[in-house]
Design an enzyme around this catalytic site. Structure first.
Site, PDB file in Angstrom:
ATOM      1  N   ASP A   1      -0.962  11.818   5.484  1.00  0.00           N
ATOM      2  CA  ASP A   1      -2.151  11.103   5.964  1.00  0.00           C
ATOM      3  C   ASP A   1      -3.087  12.015   6.750  1.00  0.00           C
ATOM      4  O   ASP A   1      -4.294  11.791   6.785  1.00  0.00           O
ATOM      5  CB  ASP A   1      -1.730   9.960   6.896  1.00  0.00           C
ATOM      6  CG  ASP A   1      -1.688   8.636   6.151  1.00  0.00           C
ATOM      7  OD1 ASP A   1      -1.774   8.667   4.910  1.00  0.00           O
ATOM      8  OD2 ASP A   1      -1.558   7.595   6.818  1.00  0.00           O
TER       9      ASP A   1
ATOM     10  N   TYR B   1     -12.627  14.860   0.076  1.00  0.00           N
ATOM     11  CA  TYR B   1     -13.575  14.023  -0.666  1.00  0.00           C
ATOM     12  C   TYR B   1     -14.905  14.741  -0.876  1.00  0.00           C
ATOM     13  O   TYR B   1     -15.345  14.971  -1.987  1.00  0.00           O
ATOM     14  CB  TYR B   1     -13.857  12.715   0.102  1.00  0.00           C
ATOM     15  CG  TYR B   1     -12.718  11.729   0.133  1.00  0.00           C
ATOM     16  CD1 TYR B   1     -11.664  11.900   1.019  1.00  0.00           C
ATOM     17  CD2 TYR B   1     -12.697  10.626  -0.703  1.00  0.00           C
ATOM     18  CE1 TYR B   1     -10.617  10.990   1.071  1.00  0.00           C
ATOM     19  CE2 TYR B   1     -11.649   9.709  -0.660  1.00  0.00           C
ATOM     20  CZ  TYR B   1     -10.620   9.890   0.228  1.00  0.00           C
ATOM     21  OH  TYR B   1      -9.594   8.994   0.272  1.00  0.00           O
TER      22      TYR B   1
ATOM     23  N   HIS C   1     -10.987   6.843 -10.319  1.00  0.00           N
ATOM     24  CA  HIS C   1      -9.594   7.297 -10.201  1.00  0.00           C
ATOM     25  C   HIS C   1      -8.788   7.010 -11.476  1.00  0.00           C
ATOM     26  O   HIS C   1      -7.717   7.588 -11.660  1.00  0.00           O
ATOM     27  CB  HIS C   1      -8.904   6.605  -9.025  1.00  0.00           C
ATOM     28  CG  HIS C   1      -9.056   7.298  -7.702  1.00  0.00           C
ATOM     29  ND1 HIS C   1      -8.690   8.613  -7.502  1.00  0.00           N
ATOM     30  CD2 HIS C   1      -9.510   6.853  -6.499  1.00  0.00           C
ATOM     31  CE1 HIS C   1      -8.908   8.939  -6.230  1.00  0.00           C
ATOM     32  NE2 HIS C   1      -9.412   7.890  -5.600  1.00  0.00           N
TER      33      HIS C   1
ATOM     34  N   HIS D   1     -15.833   4.299  -7.236  1.00  0.00           N
ATOM     35  CA  HIS D   1     -14.848   5.297  -6.794  1.00  0.00           C
ATOM     36  C   HIS D   1     -13.445   4.964  -7.328  1.00  0.00           C
ATOM     37  O   HIS D   1     -12.802   5.792  -7.971  1.00  0.00           O
ATOM     38  CB  HIS D   1     -14.843   5.358  -5.264  1.00  0.00           C
ATOM     39  CG  HIS D   1     -13.863   6.335  -4.695  1.00  0.00           C
ATOM     40  ND1 HIS D   1     -14.211   7.611  -4.327  1.00  0.00           N
ATOM     41  CD2 HIS D   1     -12.531   6.240  -4.456  1.00  0.00           C
ATOM     42  CE1 HIS D   1     -13.143   8.253  -3.881  1.00  0.00           C
ATOM     43  NE2 HIS D   1     -12.107   7.435  -3.944  1.00  0.00           N
ATOM     44  N   GLU D   2     -13.010   3.743  -7.078  1.00  0.00           N
ATOM     45  CA  GLU D   2     -11.642   3.392  -7.493  1.00  0.00           C
ATOM     46  C   GLU D   2     -11.527   3.392  -9.017  1.00  0.00           C
ATOM     47  O   GLU D   2     -10.502   3.781  -9.570  1.00  0.00           O
ATOM     48  CB  GLU D   2     -11.214   2.042  -6.898  1.00  0.00           C
ATOM     49  CG  GLU D   2     -11.324   1.929  -5.364  1.00  0.00           C
ATOM     50  CD  GLU D   2     -10.737   3.086  -4.574  1.00  0.00           C
ATOM     51  OE1 GLU D   2      -9.850   3.786  -5.100  1.00  0.00           O
ATOM     52  OE2 GLU D   2     -11.182   3.317  -3.437  1.00  0.00           O
TER      53      GLU D   2
ATOM     54  N   GLN E   1       0.891  -1.166   0.000  1.00  0.00           N
ATOM     55  CA  GLN E   1       0.000   0.000   0.000  1.00  0.00           C
ATOM     56  C   GLN E   1       0.923   1.209   0.000  1.00  0.00           C
ATOM     57  O   GLN E   1       1.460   1.585   1.033  1.00  0.00           O
ATOM     58  CB  GLN E   1      -0.930  -0.021   1.215  1.00  0.00           C
ATOM     59  CG  GLN E   1      -1.692   1.278   1.467  1.00  0.00           C
ATOM     60  CD  GLN E   1      -2.522   1.763   0.288  1.00  0.00           C
ATOM     61  OE1 GLN E   1      -3.210   0.988  -0.370  1.00  0.00           O
ATOM     62  NE2 GLN E   1      -2.432   3.045  -0.038  1.00  0.00           N
TER      63      GLN E   1
ATOM     64  N   GLU F   1      -9.229  13.277  -4.834  1.00  0.00           N
ATOM     65  CA  GLU F   1     -10.353  12.642  -4.148  1.00  0.00           C
ATOM     66  C   GLU F   1     -11.684  13.372  -4.333  1.00  0.00           C
ATOM     67  O   GLU F   1     -12.734  12.732  -4.401  1.00  0.00           O
ATOM     68  CB  GLU F   1     -10.039  12.453  -2.661  1.00  0.00           C
ATOM     69  CG  GLU F   1      -8.827  11.536  -2.399  1.00  0.00           C
ATOM     70  CD  GLU F   1      -8.989  10.116  -2.948  1.00  0.00           C
ATOM     71  OE1 GLU F   1     -10.125   9.716  -3.283  1.00  0.00           O
ATOM     72  OE2 GLU F   1      -7.964   9.406  -3.047  1.00  0.00           O
TER      73      GLU F   1
ATOM     74  N   GLY G   1     -10.546   1.156   2.369  1.00  0.00           N
ATOM     75  CA  GLY G   1     -11.658   0.556   1.654  1.00  0.00           C
ATOM     76  C   GLY G   1     -11.168   0.075   0.299  1.00  0.00           C
ATOM     77  O   GLY G   1     -11.384  -1.067  -0.092  1.00  0.00           O
ATOM     78  N   GLY G   2     -10.509   0.981  -0.386  1.00  0.00           N
ATOM     79  CA  GLY G   2      -9.991   0.635  -1.703  1.00  0.00           C
ATOM     80  C   GLY G   2      -8.783   1.463  -2.047  1.00  0.00           C
ATOM     81  O   GLY G   2      -8.530   2.497  -1.419  1.00  0.00           O
ATOM     82  N   MET G   3      -8.024   0.990  -3.027  1.00  0.00           N
ATOM     83  CA  MET G   3      -6.862   1.734  -3.509  1.00  0.00           C
ATOM     84  C   MET G   3      -6.797   1.568  -5.018  1.00  0.00           C
ATOM     85  O   MET G   3      -6.829   0.448  -5.524  1.00  0.00           O
ATOM     86  CB  MET G   3      -5.585   1.208  -2.828  1.00  0.00           C
ATOM     87  CG  MET G   3      -4.317   1.899  -3.314  1.00  0.00           C
ATOM     88  SD  MET G   3      -4.318   3.675  -2.910  1.00  0.00           S
ATOM     89  CE  MET G   3      -3.399   4.323  -4.297  1.00  0.00           C
ATOM     90  N   GLU G   4      -6.694   2.721  -5.697  1.00  0.00           N
ATOM     91  CA  GLU G   4      -6.860   2.769  -7.140  1.00  0.00           C
ATOM     92  C   GLU G   4      -5.626   2.353  -7.930  1.00  0.00           C
ATOM     93  O   GLU G   4      -5.247   3.012  -8.904  1.00  0.00           O
ATOM     94  CB  GLU G   4      -7.284   4.187  -7.530  1.00  0.00           C
ATOM     95  CG  GLU G   4      -6.237   5.292  -7.276  1.00  0.00           C
ATOM     96  CD  GLU G   4      -6.278   5.928  -5.887  1.00  0.00           C
ATOM     97  OE1 GLU G   4      -6.717   5.253  -4.936  1.00  0.00           O
ATOM     98  OE2 GLU G   4      -5.851   7.090  -5.766  1.00  0.00           O
TER      99      GLU G   4
HETATM  100  N1  BES Z   1      -6.772   6.679  -2.727  1.00  0.00           N
HETATM  101  C1  BES Z   1      -7.687   6.401  -1.690  1.00  0.00           C
HETATM  102  C2  BES Z   1      -7.085   5.669  -0.518  1.00  0.00           C
HETATM  103  C3  BES Z   1      -5.960   6.417   0.189  1.00  0.00           C
HETATM  104  C4  BES Z   1      -6.023   7.771   0.410  1.00  0.00           C
HETATM  105  C5  BES Z   1      -4.871   5.707   0.633  1.00  0.00           C
HETATM  106  C6  BES Z   1      -4.969   8.419   1.058  1.00  0.00           C
HETATM  107  C7  BES Z   1      -3.833   6.352   1.278  1.00  0.00           C
HETATM  108  C8  BES Z   1      -3.875   7.720   1.499  1.00  0.00           C
HETATM  109  C9  BES Z   1      -8.895   5.604  -2.207  1.00  0.00           C
HETATM  110  O1  BES Z   1      -9.266   5.926  -3.499  1.00  0.00           O
HETATM  111  C10 BES Z   1     -10.054   5.928  -1.333  1.00  0.00           C
HETATM  112  O2  BES Z   1     -10.462   7.057  -1.340  1.00  0.00           O
HETATM  113  N2  BES Z   1     -10.545   4.951  -0.585  1.00  0.00           N
HETATM  114  C11 BES Z   1     -11.654   5.125   0.328  1.00  0.00           C
HETATM  115  C12 BES Z   1     -12.908   4.540  -0.229  1.00  0.00           C
HETATM  116  C13 BES Z   1     -13.692   5.446  -1.074  1.00  0.00           C
HETATM  117  C14 BES Z   1     -14.957   4.747  -1.560  1.00  0.00           C
HETATM  118  C15 BES Z   1     -14.051   6.753  -0.403  1.00  0.00           C
HETATM  119  C16 BES Z   1     -11.340   4.344   1.580  1.00  0.00           C
HETATM  120  O3  BES Z   1     -10.373   3.589   1.582  1.00  0.00           O
HETATM  121  O4  BES Z   1     -12.073   4.491   2.553  1.00  0.00           O
HETATM  122 ZN    ZN Z   2     -10.133   7.830  -3.627  1.00  0.00          ZN
END
Ligand code: BES
Ligand code: ZN
Length: 628
Positions: free
Chosen positions: A394, A402, A320, A316-317, A155, A339, A289-292
């Site tokens: 972070d 978002y 991206h 969402h992903e 990650q 985001e 939740g997810g990573m693009e």
């Molecule tokens: N790119 C993000 C995850 C992320 C953001 C990882 C910042 C590390 C640092 C991913 O696209 C994301 O936004 N995931 C969300 C889910 C989404 C449906 C809002 C999550 O993981 O909650």
């Molecule tokens: Zn995202």
């Protein structure tokens, strides 16, 4: 005005790189100096050892040199650098080179400096990772669904690529990559890249020796690797799902609409350039939740609800693939460009595939989270273009980039109308494709290519307020959904009494309505009311992770002890930070809760990803506010 001043002024007018623009592009979270020496391509050659929990091998960087006297500066974190070589061609020959590693700094790691001979355009670094690498999680078999084979995944976002690859770990630098990955023979390796076996016959992967190529330039935070006992199911010729064998069929059922999502997205945003789109479902410790990751979204299994109710995460992903992967934030202060755009685009996809009401419910729930989040962050952190000087990027990953970002774009859409806005959006993606851009660049493109055409409409959008002020402009749209009106009625009755007699009216409610219901009752319940609700609706037994999370949070807040075994089960199984952090926060508010939190965390921590573990460690070490 001197001649030089005049030239500078002219250049600024012409939109050429001027001093302030350089300042905006500076990435405070990377030691790299790409304006002197820049990576254009990486060649990875790594061996995956589950015994030592390390990756070991080399990375070869192909360089573009702007300042012939400057050394090559890279980011590293916890890496042991064995040897550095330089050459004039990426295929060699190479000669041993000097290098220095600066003292490590918390969060940012250690700068690696490599002086370059005048003809050097390639640098090979032999290294190995630490078992504690912040960007990798090494899972024991017991932490997987199958319980038999170990699992590894990376990650990298925001600044963890440096813990497994010495690289220019800034979203402002884009490079292509190739990789050769050696694994134990019976495990599958996947990367955020193209590979022949994924196209030809995923059922017969090469054994233990994998090759990948990413011919499109991407930032380091999108380089990704996963190794495990994985199986594949096609969803369409160009989409599919990877997961452990016992999970893969449920995942394929949940994500059946992925091809429809892609078609909707292409129609809205332009061609999908990456080739395939697959989703990899990871074990439940995945901290997000997810990573693009390009071509291969990484996803938490907690979205497998059985009824497709949580697949907005896939939308969402997938979104991206345009906002983020094609047009990327230049620095983490511009994170909202990734985001906010993606959250907006996600809802457009959801609307196209599942209808306007579903998109509205999701936007309304998002708006509620935004309101909560705004309450708990100081004004400076409510600004879209956030100042992250000296901080972990972070810290900027709240609901604000978002949901406030998405609301901003919704506002522009509503003022200019969909047809005009959609045209601008497609032009934006085409114009900035494969570039990393700043908020200032976005702003001038919006001004020149949309706002300038209609001053009356443009005046209705307080641009400066949206981008540089805390809170929300008074003219901000407020998403609502008609589907929530009956929910609010029933919730009101429950607030007054045990309203079990309302049960027939809830028979057809969907996940979003239940979430709205629980949020409406979150503050006004008590332990007795929780027991009545549980008797009527069996929330403690819910298999939907979002509903269960909301319920468990209420249970802690109101001391509803019958839910505690379920809370412990959830916190020791799931490592998704969005769920885990608020639950521990809630527990830590009382003395009794703190004791329970300590006992649960002792069991749960070994299974958490380093990112989740360090967040929760932080909660425990935070001083309690002094009693008044
Ligand atoms: N790119 C993000 C995850 C992320 C953001 C990882 C910042 C590390 C640092 C991913 O696209 C994301 O936004 N995931 C969300 C889910 C989404 C449906 C809002 C999550 O993981 O909650
Ligand atoms: Zn995202």
């Amino acid at each position: 005005m001197t001649r030089r001043d005049a030239t500078v002024a002219l250049l600024a007018l012409a939109g050429c790189e001027s001093k302030p623009k350089m300042q905006e592009r500076r990435d405070l979270h990377s030691f790299a100096r790409p304006y002197e020496v820049r990576t254009k391509h990486l060649d990875l050659d790594l061996e995956v050892s589950f015994d030592s929990k390390t990756l070991r091998g080399s990375v070869t960087h192909t360089l573009e040199r702007t300042d012939p006297a400057a050394p090559f500066l890279l980011d590293t974190s916890g890496l042991s650098i064995e040897k550095v070589e330089t050459g004039s061609k990426p295929e060699g020959p190479f000669a041993a080179a000097q290098f220095t590693i600066a003292p490590a700094q918390p969060t940012f790691g250690a700068a690696l400096t490599i002086p370059l001979p005048s003809d050097a355009t390639a640098v090979r670094i032999h290294y190995s990772t630490s078992p504690q690498a912040s960007g990798l999680q090494w899972l024991d078999p017991s932490q997987t669904a199958g319980k038999k084979r170990p699992f590894l995944y990376s990650q990298s976002q925001a600044i963890h690529a440096r813990s497994w690859i010495p690289c220019q770990d800034t979203p402002g630098v884009r490079a292509t990559y190739r990789a050769r990955i050696r694994t134990p023979k019976d495990l599958i390796a996947l990367m955020s890249a193209r590979s022949d076996f994924r196209l030809a016959n995923p059922k017969e992967p090469p054994s233990g020796d994998y090759s990948f190529r990413m011919p499109l330039a991407i930032p380091a935070y999108l380089i990704a690797l996963a190794v495990g006992d994985l199986e594949f199911r096609y969803l369409s010729t160009r989409t599919g799902v990877w997961a452990e064998p016992s999970v893969v069929d449920a995942a394929a059922r949940e994500f059946v609409d992925t091809e429809r999502m892609m078609q909707a997205a292409e129609k809205l945003f332009g061609p999908y350039v990456w080739q395939r789109y697959d989703v990899l479902v990871l074990p439940p410790s995945f901290p997000f939740g997810g990573m693009e990751n390009p071509l291969l979204t990484f996803a938490t299994p907690t979205i497998l609800a059985g009824d497709k109710s949580l697949v907005s995460l896939v939308a969402h992903e997938l979104a991206h693939s345009w906002s983020g992967n094609l047009v990327t934030n230049a620095t983490w202060s511009d994170f909202w460009l990734n985001e906010g755009f993606t959250t907006y685009c996600e809802r457009r996809i959801q609307e196209a595939v599942y209808g306007a009401e579903r998109a509205k419910m999701e936007a309304a729930l998002g708006y509620q989270s935004l309101e909560d989040e705004l309450k708990s962050h100081p004004p400076a952190d409510q600004i879209l273009h956030i100042d992250l000087t000296g901080r972990d990027p972070d810290d900027g990953a709240t609901e604000i980039p978002y949901e406030k970002g998405a609301l901003f774009l919704t506002h522009i859409e509503q003022v200019f109308g969909r047809e005009t806005f959609d045209k601008w959006l497609r032009a934006y993606f085409a114009n900035f494709q494969f570039q990393s851009i700043t908020t200032a660049e976005f702003r001038s493109y919006l001004r020149n290519d949309l706002l300038a055409y209609d001053a009356a409409r443009a005046n209705r959008i307080p641009l400066d307020e949206w981008l540089t002020k805390p809170g929300l402009p008074t003219t901000a749209p407020k998403p609502t959904s008609d589907a929530f009106a009956p929910v609010e009625e029933v919730a009101k009755q429950w607030q007054a009494k045990d309203a079990s007699d309302t049960k027939p009216r809830t028979r057809d409610w969907n996940t979003h309505q239940w979430l709205h219901f629980l949020r409406a009752l979150t503050d006004s319940s008590d332990a007795a009311k929780m027991a009545q609700l549980d008797r009527a609706f069996a929330f403690t037994a819910s298999g939907n992770s979002e509903i269960l999370f909301q319920w468990l949070r209420m249970s802690v807040r109101h001391g509803y002890t019958p839910a505690h075994p379920r809370l412990e089960e959830f916190l020791t199984r799931v490592g998704r930070r969005k769920f885990v952090r608020p639950l521990f926060e809630e527990l830590l508010k009382t003395d009794y809760g703190r004791k329970r939190a300590e006992a649960i965390y002792a069991k749960a921590r070994p299974g958490y990803h380093p990112i989740t573990a360090s967040t929760i460690d932080g909660l425990f070490s935070k001083k309690l506010p002094k009693p008044q």
